[in-house]
Design an enzyme around this catalytic site. Sequence first.
Site, PDB file in Angstrom:
ATOM      1  N   ARG A  29       0.872  -1.179   0.000  1.00 37.37           N
ATOM      2  CA  ARG A  29       0.000   0.000   0.000  1.00 37.37           C
ATOM      3  C   ARG A  29       0.906   1.225   0.000  1.00 37.37           C
ATOM      4  NH1 ARG A  29      -2.236   0.764   5.326  1.00 37.37           N
ATOM      5  NH2 ARG A  29      -1.055   2.679   5.358  1.00 37.37           N
ATOM      6  N   TYR A  51       3.323   5.601  11.603  1.00 38.31           N
ATOM      7  CA  TYR A  51       3.567   4.203  11.981  1.00 38.31           C
ATOM      8  C   TYR A  51       4.491   3.425  11.044  1.00 38.31           C
ATOM      9  CZ  TYR A  51      -0.457   3.596   8.754  1.00 38.31           C
ATOM     10  OH  TYR A  51      -1.308   3.642   7.673  1.00 38.31           O
ATOM     11  N   HIS A  75      -3.928   4.456   4.150  1.00 39.34           N
ATOM     12  CA  HIS A  75      -4.923   3.373   4.226  1.00 39.34           C
ATOM     13  C   HIS A  75      -6.253   3.902   3.675  1.00 39.34           C
ATOM     14  CE1 HIS A  75      -7.524   0.263   5.846  1.00 39.34           C
ATOM     15  NE2 HIS A  75      -8.242   1.219   6.404  1.00 39.34           N
TER      16      HIS A  75
END
Length: 387
Positions: A280, A293, A284
Amino acid sequence: MEEGRSERTVPSRRWSDRKEKQMPRSEVDWPNEVTYLQILDADGKVDEDLEPDLPKETLIKLYKTMVLVREFDAARLRLQRQGEIGTFAPSTGQEAAQLGSICALKDSDWFVPSFRETAAQVWRGAKLENDLLYVAGFEEGMALPEDTRDLPISIPVGSQVPHAVGIAWASKMRDEDTVTMCYFGDGATSEGDFHEGLTFAGVFEVPVVFLNQNNHWAISVPRERQTASKTLAQKALAYGIPGVQVDGNDVLAVYAATKEAVDRARDGDGPTMIEALTYRMGIHTTADDPTKYREESEVEKWRERDPIDRMRVYLMDKGHMDEDDDEAWREEAKKEIKAAIERYRDNVPDDLGSMFEHTVAERDPYLERQRKELMDYWERAGVEVGH
Ligand SMILES: Cc1ncc(C[n+]2csc(CCOP(=O)(O)OP(=O)(O)O)c2C)c(N)n1
Ligand SMILES: [Mg+2]
């Protein structure tokens, strides 16, 4: 770059490593092979021995759709930031995994998506303006033509797996020549629905292909935290289903593996699970910030394996396109998106609060407050609100 050969050290859990405590044991003979397939290398150079036989028109259509959907993600992000649409899940980075697989299906086959399959939906004929309507909160955008064999997107993670297995079981009982393809992410493999779906599919040998897009993240949960299993493909083996890994950023490998799985299913040889290793590349959805993160260096590593760049090198090497084509196709994509945005704006329903109408008979105070907030928002934006 096969998964399971990462530099990460995972503590060994093998009984055979604990020699001192072992009782005499014999090996159980079980099918435990997981193969890995790559046809285009990271630079886009093809392995001619493995190259699938896809016509030039299909290859070009694949490339153009990849470009269109990448541009569409960028356009949707702008619209969301400007407050015109709500949240959505981008396909960016996963175009090869979605398109290489969906192009192996016939129109008469069933397509069961999760929530990130815009590229696959577009391949199946979904209209961009409908997607915009849907992500703006209007159910009208989700309406599918009567005769379609595409399911609407499924937000609860993994919930579409039993649906797909049920559809495939029905087509087997009716003796139809139909395959069902079910998409889900790495995170979904931890859901009970995954277990139930694969158990059933294995026992009843239904004609389904499980297309797992391992994009290495489930929002902020990294693949290593999702499961201690070395690969996701090997999970299929426990259900008596073949599990294969492919380079998910290699459109040819994804196609070849999916075609084989679809043919198997159609021939009555049961399900397959494909783990497409992809990434990805961006957010998200619009509701998170990946810099909180994950490391930029990781993203950078995957950017070097961008599925669109690799496909471009391949098509240029084959003489199927040149720089001018590329530029023209990208302009074409932008124009198509612009026209779709106009059509979306023309199609916004009069009743802007309709999203609150069809779920519950009576709105509770919390939902009523949300409805009022939205109505106030539209009014402040100078938009005429329905009732
Ligand atoms: C049952 C359920 N739990 C939690 C969520 C919230 N949620 C939405 S997407 C997501 C992560 C899914 O990860 P993965 O399956 O890897 O798919 P990806 O988003 O990476 O495509 C979660 C936890 C949800 N939609 N449904
Ligand atoms: Mg994921």
